[in-house]
Scaffold this motif. Structure first.
Motif, mmCIF file in Angstrom:
data_model
loop_
_atom_site.group_PDB
_atom_site.id
_atom_site.type_symbol
_atom_site.label_atom_id
_atom_site.label_comp_id
_atom_site.label_asym_id
_atom_site.label_seq_id
_atom_site.Cartn_x
_atom_site.Cartn_y
_atom_site.Cartn_z
ATOM 1 N N GLY A 305 0.838 -1.189 0.000
ATOM 2 C CA GLY A 305 0.000 0.000 0.000
ATOM 3 C C GLY A 305 0.874 1.239 0.000
ATOM 4 N N ALA A 306 0.321 2.367 -0.443
ATOM 5 C CA ALA A 306 1.118 3.579 -0.631
ATOM 6 C C ALA A 306 1.175 4.475 0.597
ATOM 7 N N ASP A 307 0.390 4.192 1.627
ATOM 8 C CA ASP A 307 0.357 5.065 2.804
ATOM 9 C C ASP A 307 1.353 4.605 3.861
ATOM 10 N N LEU A 308 2.077 5.547 4.422
ATOM 11 C CA LEU A 308 2.997 5.268 5.526
ATOM 12 C C LEU A 308 2.719 6.258 6.642
ATOM 13 N N LYS A 309 2.299 5.750 7.798
ATOM 14 C CA LYS A 309 2.016 6.613 8.947
ATOM 15 C C LYS A 309 3.259 6.742 9.815
ATOM 16 N N LEU A 310 3.618 7.980 10.113
ATOM 17 C CA LEU A 310 4.731 8.259 11.007
ATOM 18 C C LEU A 310 4.255 9.191 12.108
ATOM 19 N N PRO A 311 4.715 8.980 13.342
ATOM 20 C CA PRO A 311 4.329 9.883 14.423
ATOM 21 C C PRO A 311 4.927 11.272 14.211
ATOM 22 N N GLY A 312 4.158 12.282 14.475
ATOM 23 C CA GLY A 312 4.632 13.655 14.400
ATOM 24 C C GLY A 312 4.352 14.383 15.693
ATOM 25 N N PRO A 313 4.849 15.597 15.844
ATOM 26 C CA PRO A 313 4.660 16.345 17.100
ATOM 27 C C PRO A 313 3.190 16.620 17.412
ATOM 28 N N ASN A 314 2.357 16.651 16.370
ATOM 29 C CA ASN A 314 0.930 16.934 16.571
ATOM 30 C C ASN A 314 0.054 15.741 16.190
ATOM 31 N N GLY A 315 0.612 14.549 16.330
ATOM 32 C CA GLY A 315 -0.133 13.350 15.962
ATOM 33 C C GLY A 315 0.449 12.688 14.731
ATOM 34 N N ASP A 316 -0.145 11.574 14.336
ATOM 35 C CA ASP A 316 0.361 10.821 13.198
ATOM 36 C C ASP A 316 0.251 11.629 11.909
ATOM 37 N N VAL A 317 1.268 11.452 11.067
ATOM 38 C CA VAL A 317 1.287 12.062 9.745
ATOM 39 C C VAL A 317 1.321 10.947 8.717
ATOM 40 N N THR A 318 0.442 10.999 7.726
ATOM 41 C CA THR A 318 0.400 9.986 6.685
ATOM 42 C C THR A 318 1.107 10.504 5.443
ATOM 43 N N LEU A 319 2.228 9.876 5.109
ATOM 44 C CA LEU A 319 2.976 10.214 3.906
ATOM 45 C C LEU A 319 2.622 9.218 2.805
ATOM 46 N N THR A 320 2.871 9.614 1.573
ATOM 47 C CA THR A 320 2.635 8.725 0.434
ATOM 48 C C THR A 320 3.965 8.183 -0.056
ATOM 49 N N ILE A 321 4.032 6.876 -0.237
ATOM 50 C CA ILE A 321 5.245 6.253 -0.759
ATOM 51 C C ILE A 321 5.202 6.358 -2.280
ATOM 52 N N ASP A 322 6.067 7.214 -2.825
ATOM 53 C CA ASP A 322 6.116 7.421 -4.264
ATOM 54 C C ASP A 322 6.901 6.307 -4.949
ATOM 55 N N ARG A 323 7.900 5.796 -4.258
ATOM 56 C CA ARG A 323 8.743 4.737 -4.819
ATOM 57 C C ARG A 323 9.454 4.033 -3.683
ATOM 58 N N LEU A 324 9.598 2.739 -3.804
ATOM 59 C CA LEU A 324 10.294 1.964 -2.768
ATOM 60 C C LEU A 324 11.172 0.912 -3.425
ATOM 61 N N GLU A 325 12.379 0.775 -2.909
ATOM 62 C CA GLU A 325 13.290 -0.279 -3.343
ATOM 63 C C GLU A 325 13.845 -0.965 -2.099
ATOM 64 N N SER A 326 13.701 -2.267 -2.054
ATOM 65 C CA SER A 326 14.195 -3.003 -0.892
ATOM 66 C C SER A 326 14.648 -4.387 -1.333
ATOM 67 N N SER A 327 15.885 -4.689 -1.045
ATOM 68 C CA SER A 327 16.434 -5.997 -1.404
ATOM 69 C C SER A 327 17.438 -6.417 -0.347
#
Length: 384
Positions: A305-327
């Motif tokens: 999925g394209a959503d990544l939730k990260l904690p922020g100073p004012n609550g969770d922030v949902t970023l969009t994963i534009d591209r991912l590479e993992s090996s």
């Protein structure tokens, strides 16, 4: 030189675990975000790097069924080029109610034999693990030297009258992996400050519980930090759990021999990023010597999925994963009587381009780079 470690304590690790995923120390300013070009990721060769029949199998597995995931023009897609599945495509590749899939691609040469774990539930395995977890580039923590003891937990109470007992041989082994020591790996003269070493040493007594199925599949991990350990250290125990899972080989249900390889598809959570991924691991038998089996492992991971939730100073922030590479890659020596390989060397790298909230689809949107690198070496503990 230890100046860059001055003031780094366990509480700093908590901040790293929460927000330090985003890469980019800009000189000495320590900025959390940098503007990058969409092609700036460098996680090694373009994916998939596996060729021939092996690469075709990976592409077919990652595409899901043609009925569930039609491609433009009627063709079946391979793994997503940007490394990010849609939620529907991820479910097609591996249904939510399926814990994992194992496909034997080549049974190898003769002589072939069925690989099966034969763990004595009363046994204990001690292993020394050198663990590295870096988030946000090379300015990560020094490697840790962990002593780990693995035992089978006592079986649960017998089922009450009328309750259905598990099928014979089908119940997983409940494994308890306990940290018996935690020290900093050797570094340059000076090293990090004493307070960091003291904080990390408090990982002693932390534990990782997980299930080990009859097919040698590790799952259902649960972390319990030692009483005095800082909560900010939890990502390190999570990384230990990921390392154990990476090098624990699920076993085929048919005889295999030298040169055999099989692919395991499952779900995981990438350490540091707390990112749900579909993981594809290809195990290959390199050598068989008695009960010892030498295996190599190639790993690919795709965002579920394209959503990544990260904690922020004012609550969770949902970023969009534009591209991912993992090996990743690993080599290991497996024994049927061991909880984990007696020797193993594994590395796993994840990089992602992240788009701020509300900016997805905007060509000129500021993007940030997220990086996580996990390394682990397993060996027999030094003689006391």
């Amino acid at each position: 030189m230890h100046t860059r470690w001055r003031g780094v304590t366990a509480s700093t690790l908590a901040a790293v675990a929460l927000a330090g995923l985003v890469a980019g120390c800009d000189g000495d300013k320590g900025k959390a975000q940098v503007t990058v070009d969409a092609g700036a990721l460098d996680a090694g060769p373009p994916q998939p790097v596996l060729g021939g029949k092996l690469g075709e199998a990976l592409a077919a597995a990652a595409s899901g069924s043609p009925e569930a995931r039609p491609a433009p023009g009627g063709a079946t897609d391979g793994p997503p080029e940007n490394g990010v599945f849609s939620v529907a495509a991820a479910a097609a590749a591996l249904p939510k109610d399926v814990p994992y899939k194992l496909e034997v691609i080549d049974a190898g040469s003769e002589p072939r034999a069925r690989l099966a774990a034969k763990i004595d539930p009363k046994s204990e395995q001690k292993v020394a693990i050198t663990l590295g977890l870096r988030m946000g580039g090379p300015q990560g923590l020094p490697n840790l030297e962990l002593g780990v003891s693995l035992k089978a937990e006592k079986p649960a109470d017998k089922p009450k009258d009328g309750a259905e007992a598990p099928a014979a041989g089908a119940a997983p082994t409940k494994v308890l992996a306990k940290v018996t020591s935690a020290t900093l790996a050797s570094m340059s003269v000076g090293g990090p400050p004493k307070e960091l070493g003291d904080a990390l040493a408090k990982l002693k007594g932390s534990s990782l519980r997980y299930d080990l199925s009859p097919a040698n599949m590790a799952s259902n991990q649960k972390i319990e930090l030692a009483k005095d350990a800082d909560p900010g250290l939890q990502p390190l125990v999570g990384a230990l759990g990921e390392a154990i899972a990476l090098v624990t080989p699920p076993l085929p249900d048919k005889p295999v021999g030298p040169g055999a390889y099989w692919m395991v598809t499952d779900r995981a959570v990438a350490s540091g990023a707390q990112l749900p991924v579909l993981r594809y691991r290809v195990f290959k038998i390199e050598k068989v010597e008695g009960d010892l089996v030498s295996l190599s492992v190639d790993t690919r991971q795709y965002a579920e999925g394209a959503d990544l939730k990260l904690p922020g100073p004012n609550g969770d922030v949902t970023l969009t994963i534009d591209r991912l590479e993992s090996s990743g890659k690993a080599s290991l020596t497996w024994s049927p009587s061991s909880f984990v390989p007696g020797t193993a060397d594994a590395s796993q790298r994840l990089q992602a381009l992240l788009v701020p909230p509300g900016a997805a689809g905007q060509q000129n949107a500021q993007r940030s780079v997220a990086q996580v690198e996990l390394t682990a070496k397993f060996a027999a503990p030094a003689a006391q």
